[in-house]
Design an enzyme around this catalytic site. Structure first.
Site, PDB file in Angstrom:
ATOM      1  N   TRP A 124       0.815  -1.216   0.000  1.00  0.00           N
ATOM      2  CA  TRP A 124       0.000   0.000   0.000  1.00  0.00           C
ATOM      3  C   TRP A 124       0.844   1.259   0.000  1.00  0.00           C
ATOM      4  O   TRP A 124       0.542   2.230  -0.710  1.00  0.00           O
ATOM      5  CB  TRP A 124      -1.021  -0.008   1.133  1.00  0.00           C
ATOM      6  CG  TRP A 124      -2.008  -1.121   0.932  1.00  0.00           C
ATOM      7  CD1 TRP A 124      -2.163  -2.237   1.698  1.00  0.00           C
ATOM      8  CD2 TRP A 124      -2.930  -1.264  -0.162  1.00  0.00           C
ATOM      9  NE1 TRP A 124      -3.135  -3.046   1.157  1.00  0.00           N
ATOM     10  CE2 TRP A 124      -3.617  -2.479   0.021  1.00  0.00           C
ATOM     11  CE3 TRP A 124      -3.240  -0.481  -1.282  1.00  0.00           C
ATOM     12  CZ2 TRP A 124      -4.598  -2.927  -0.863  1.00  0.00           C
ATOM     13  CZ3 TRP A 124      -4.211  -0.927  -2.159  1.00  0.00           C
ATOM     14  CH2 TRP A 124      -4.879  -2.138  -1.945  1.00  0.00           C
ATOM     15  N   ASP A 207      -1.446   6.761   6.128  1.00  0.00           N
ATOM     16  CA  ASP A 207      -2.568   5.960   5.630  1.00  0.00           C
ATOM     17  C   ASP A 207      -2.964   4.978   6.735  1.00  0.00           C
ATOM     18  O   ASP A 207      -2.203   4.065   7.062  1.00  0.00           O
ATOM     19  CB  ASP A 207      -2.125   5.218   4.363  1.00  0.00           C
ATOM     20  CG  ASP A 207      -3.187   4.238   3.845  1.00  0.00           C
ATOM     21  OD1 ASP A 207      -4.284   4.154   4.438  1.00  0.00           O
ATOM     22  OD2 ASP A 207      -2.901   3.551   2.843  1.00  0.00           O
ATOM     23  N   LYS A 231     -12.749  -0.903   6.116  1.00  0.00           N
ATOM     24  CA  LYS A 231     -12.164  -1.933   6.991  1.00  0.00           C
ATOM     25  C   LYS A 231     -12.687  -1.804   8.424  1.00  0.00           C
ATOM     26  O   LYS A 231     -13.058  -2.785   9.035  1.00  0.00           O
ATOM     27  CB  LYS A 231     -10.642  -1.790   7.040  1.00  0.00           C
ATOM     28  CG  LYS A 231      -9.961  -1.949   5.716  1.00  0.00           C
ATOM     29  CD  LYS A 231      -9.704  -3.407   5.419  1.00  0.00           C
ATOM     30  CE  LYS A 231      -8.737  -3.551   4.282  1.00  0.00           C
ATOM     31  NZ  LYS A 231      -9.288  -3.100   3.001  1.00  0.00           N
TER      32      LYS A 231
HETATM   33  N1  PMP Z   1      -4.280   1.535   2.026  1.00  0.00           N
HETATM   34  C1  PMP Z   1      -4.467   0.429   2.774  1.00  0.00           C
HETATM   35  C2  PMP Z   1      -3.673   0.278   4.017  1.00  0.00           C
HETATM   36  C3  PMP Z   1      -5.394  -0.539   2.379  1.00  0.00           C
HETATM   37  O1  PMP Z   1      -5.564  -1.631   3.118  1.00  0.00           O
HETATM   38  C4  PMP Z   1      -6.135  -0.334   1.209  1.00  0.00           C
HETATM   39  C5  PMP Z   1      -7.194  -1.296   0.731  1.00  0.00           C
HETATM   40  N2  PMP Z   1      -7.242  -2.496   1.272  1.00  0.00           N
HETATM   41  C6  PMP Z   1      -5.892   0.823   0.455  1.00  0.00           C
HETATM   42  C7  PMP Z   1      -4.970   1.753   0.892  1.00  0.00           C
HETATM   43  C8  PMP Z   1      -6.647   1.094  -0.822  1.00  0.00           C
HETATM   44  O2  PMP Z   1      -7.930   1.396  -0.479  1.00  0.00           O
HETATM   45  P1  PMP Z   1      -9.139   1.414  -1.537  1.00  0.00           P
HETATM   46  O3  PMP Z   1      -9.395   0.012  -1.927  1.00  0.00           O
HETATM   47  O4  PMP Z   1     -10.249   2.018  -0.705  1.00  0.00           O
HETATM   48  O5  PMP Z   1      -8.721   2.285  -2.653  1.00  0.00           O
END
Ligand code: PMP
Length: 293
Positions: A124, A207, A231
């Site tokens: 991520w 994030d 989440k």
């Molecule tokens: N950052 C983290 C830590 C994530 O776990 C996720 C998605 N699982 C994201 C960013 C991306 O998020 P999205 O699917 O809402 O774009």
């Protein structure tokens, strides 16, 4: 006798360890069910309601107020409800920070574009880094996982010690970005660890998409916290940004926002109470119930 079409507790629910949206508290789902056809006597569900109505204004206002109370968010921080998910914020964090007055002033003094610092601890944060590169930025990689002693392979299984971090010079750095909980690789980077290592003049952007609200955090130590809701906070479709207000200040330079689309513009949302356009109304309402829970 109960009607078999109406589900009853405990609803045969399962443990959900899948990627993506996660479990919501049963009491929240029950409240949603009770409100579904007629929210508090307004004759419609929240899904069907105008975001400009007084009642919806109260729903979003309460959601924000409850989040502020639960996370003890200081008054000099704005809370924004956006769309675009965690991924949208990869771009938004970079574009907004580089448009901010603080960063542009620093840049003017330096006479050139600033860097931004990325701690890459899994997929991520790597996604965040790649998005900045895609937008033409040249982020500085502070760490990139750990290197295996055996074959030099990069593994996202931990972090090297701070003494090995390649942090940029504070006067050349717009912000430091990291992901506190790498949902795929499992590396958790405690916020104090990062914030203590960074010069206080440099905003830290975090994030928290997969660990937001899992424990108390000292919001005042961050420039911004960004998180997709699905989440820990509610349904997919709403993204929460908590940002220090001074980072929302801009100068009058139209150049600053040339490449910043309105839907990613934190100032645009801040100025209109998160509703410059139609927000994900139902998702925000459910988040509000989860914050109360
Ligand atoms: N950052 C983290 C830590 C994530 O776990 C996720 C998605 N699982 C994201 C960013 C991306 O998020 P999205 O699917 O809402 O774009």
């Amino acid at each position: 006798m109960s009607d078999s079409s109406i589900p009853e507790p405990p609803y045969d629910r399962v443990w959900n360890f899948s990627a993506g949206p996660s479990a919501l508290p049963v009491s929240v789902l029950e409240q949603v069910q009770r409100d579904l056809f007629n929210y508090k006597g307004h004759g419609m569900s929240v899904m069907e309601m105008s975001h400009r109505s007084k009642v919806y204004g109260q729903i979003i206002g309460n959601a924000e107020a409850t989040l502020r109370r639960v996370l003890k968010i200081p008054d000099n921080y704005s809370v924004l409800f956006l769309q675009g998910g965690g991924t949208g914020e990869f771009a938004a964090a970079y574009l907004n920070l580089f448009a901010s007055k603080a960063v542009r002033e620093k840049q003017r003094k330096l006479g050139r574009q600033l860097n931004c610092d990325y701690l890459v601890t899994g997929s991520w944060s790597k996604g965040g880094l790649k998005e900045v590169q895609r937008l033409g930025g040249q982020p500085n990689v502070v760490v990139n996982g750990v290197t295996s002693a055996e074959n030099g392979e990069i593994k996202y299984t931990g972090l090297p010690p701070v003494s090995k971090w390649n942090l940029g010079k504070p006067e050349e750095t717009a912000f430091v970005y990291y992901c506190e909980n790498e949902t795929i690789h499992g590396v958790e980077t405690p916020s104090d660890f990062v914030v203590d290592a960074v010069d206080p003049s440099v905003p830290v952007i975090c994030d928290m998409s997969s660990n937001m609200l899992s424990r108390p955090v000292d919001v005042s130590r961050f420039g911004a916290i960004v998180a997709g809701a699905q989440k820990n906070m509610g349904p997919a479709g709403v993204t929460i940004v908590i940002v220090r207000k001074d980072l929302l200040e801009r100068d009058d330079d139209p150049e600053a926002i040339r490449n910043l689309p309105s839907v990613l513009d934190w100032c645009y949302f801040d100025a209109a109470g998160s509703m410059p356009h139609t927000p994900p109304t139902f998702a925000i309402y459910v988040c509000g119930l989860v914050f109360e829970w």
